[in-house]
Design an enzyme around this catalytic site. Structure first.
Site, mmCIF file in Angstrom:
data_model
loop_
_atom_site.group_PDB
_atom_site.id
_atom_site.type_symbol
_atom_site.label_atom_id
_atom_site.label_comp_id
_atom_site.label_asym_id
_atom_site.label_seq_id
_atom_site.Cartn_x
_atom_site.Cartn_y
_atom_site.Cartn_z
ATOM 1 N N HIS A 22 0.865 -1.181 0.000
ATOM 2 C CA HIS A 22 0.000 0.000 0.000
ATOM 3 C C HIS A 22 0.900 1.229 0.000
ATOM 4 O O HIS A 22 1.341 1.689 1.061
ATOM 5 C CB HIS A 22 -0.911 -0.044 1.238
ATOM 6 C CG HIS A 22 -1.920 1.067 1.318
ATOM 7 N ND1 HIS A 22 -3.105 0.938 2.018
ATOM 8 C CD2 HIS A 22 -1.934 2.315 0.810
ATOM 9 C CE1 HIS A 22 -3.792 2.068 1.922
ATOM 10 N NE2 HIS A 22 -3.092 2.925 1.198
ATOM 11 N N GLU A 205 -11.328 3.406 6.051
ATOM 12 C CA GLU A 205 -10.290 4.289 6.601
ATOM 13 C C GLU A 205 -11.020 5.360 7.420
ATOM 14 O O GLU A 205 -10.835 5.456 8.632
ATOM 15 C CB GLU A 205 -9.469 4.923 5.457
ATOM 16 C CG GLU A 205 -8.350 5.845 5.921
ATOM 17 C CD GLU A 205 -7.619 6.530 4.750
ATOM 18 O OE1 GLU A 205 -8.176 6.550 3.627
ATOM 19 O OE2 GLU A 205 -6.509 7.055 4.977
ATOM 20 N N ASP A 283 1.809 3.921 2.965
ATOM 21 C CA ASP A 283 0.764 4.768 2.370
ATOM 22 C C ASP A 283 1.365 5.946 1.589
ATOM 23 O O ASP A 283 1.535 5.840 0.377
ATOM 24 C CB ASP A 283 -0.206 5.242 3.460
ATOM 25 C CG ASP A 283 -1.592 5.615 2.928
ATOM 26 O OD1 ASP A 283 -1.857 5.395 1.739
ATOM 27 O OD2 ASP A 283 -2.418 6.117 3.718
#
Ligand code: ADE
Ligand code: ZN
Length: 342
Positions: A22, A205, A283
């Site tokens: 990710h 999220e 991320d």
């Protein structure tokens, strides 16, 4: 004593071969490179210095981050820019012992500014190709659709991507979550599935567990990005655990975007205890204060994770990947060999 164990485990995790699943390539754009590119491309940034940019990285939610993230990527104009951005991430990932990475990119953030799709995907994939030879890092490339835009825009992007599908391994869904449920993108995900691509979506999220259900049921995703709020729904947890759908979890991102108030409250241990295949990722490392090893360190220290938990997270990074079975087997053996020696 506890502290000494933490330090050992932190080193164990840092030195371990691992995968990152990710990572938004545009979120790895370090301010120094951003300034250099702005200068060479004659683009004016609304910041006077690297320090001023970093000082602006203070977010209270996802949208505040996204506003700055889209501004930052506006200096990326040509194929070489995308190569340089991706290469900078890959060399940094190599230093963290990443041996496989699955990278997101946001084509709509570029094509809407007049950048050619071919230059975006060309520069990124040329760097990924070089990383195989020069850094020993294998990779997959995942094209994300911006969920704050209508599905018709995503469908247009899907059409634009057709000549480049041999370079693209999967599609994803990112940007502003709340108010933009996965069900909005049913048609484009069905097309990507029919084309044999892997499917992922950011869900849970900031959005509710219902969005995770939609990602599973309406989009048929293979993996959930973040998924933190899945824990609010026991039935969903059972579903994720029994189907082996993995969660790509991003601790420092969660802290920076106030998804968690304190790293000590991070749900990663709860996820593992519930039998979920969760793993650690960075991320948008340039914006959130650390690459993948810093994310391992943050949860190991805050939650006092034990060795079995750290080993599970490392193994899950390969198990949850889209590597083919032989490559996955090899990577897991490499990790086993490493772990049996430390
Ligand atoms: N785009 C880049 N980072 C993101 C995140 N953490 N959530 C949603 N969209 C994103
Ligand atoms: Zn993300």
């Amino acid at each position: 004593m506890t502290h000494r164990t933490d330090t050992n485990l932190t080193n164990l995790a840092a030195n371990a071969p691992k995968a990152e699943l990710h990572l938004h390539i545009e979120g790895s754009f370090e301010p120094e490179l951003m300034f250099e590119m702005a200068r060479r491309n004659g683009v004016k940034l609304p910041f006077a210095s690297v320090e001023e940019i970093r000082a602006a990285y203070d977010f209270s939610n996802l949208q505040e981050f996204l506003d700055i993230y889209y501004q930052g990527m506006s200096v990326l104009l040509c194929e070489q820019d995308f190569y340089d951005l991706t290469w900078a991430y890959l060399t940094r990932a190599a230093a963290d012992n990443v041996i496989h990475t699955e990278i997101f990119f946001d084509p709509q953030g570029h094509t809407e500014r007049g950048v050619k799709f071919a230059d975006v995907v060309g520069g990124i994939s040329r760097a990924l190709e070089d990383a195989k030879d020069k850094l020993g890092i294998s990779s997959k490339l995942i094209m994300c659709f911006l969920r704050h835009l209508p599905e018709s825009d995503a469908l247009q992007t899907w059409d634009e991507a057709q000549p480049f599908l041999s370079l693209i391994d999967g599609v994803g869904l990112d940007s502003s979550e709340v108010g933009h449920p996965p069900s909005k993108f049913k048609t484009v995900f069905a097309k990507a599935k029919a084309a044999g691509l892997h499917l992922v979506a950011h869900a849970g999220e900031e959005g509710p567990p219902e969005y995770v259900w939609q990602a599973l049921d309406d989009l048929q995703v293979d993996r959930i990005d973040h998924g933190n709020r899945s824990l609010e729904d026991d039935k969903l947890v059972t579903q994720l655990a029994s189907t082996g759908i993995c969660l790509t979890v991003c601790p420092l991102s969660n802290l920076k975007l106030c998804v968690v108030d304190d790293m000590k409250e991070h749900p990663i241990r709860k996820m593992l205890d519930a039998g979920l295949c969760a793993m650690i990722n960075s991320d948008d490392p340039s914006y959130f204060g650390g690459y993948v090893n810093a994310n391992y360190t943050a949860v190991i220290e805050a939650l006092d994770l034990n060795r079995a938990e750290v080993e599970t997270l490392l193994a899950n990074s390969f198990t949850g990947s889209f590597m083919d079975a032989p490559a996955k087997g090899q990577a897991l053996s490499k990790l086993d060999a490493y772990l049996s020696g430390v």
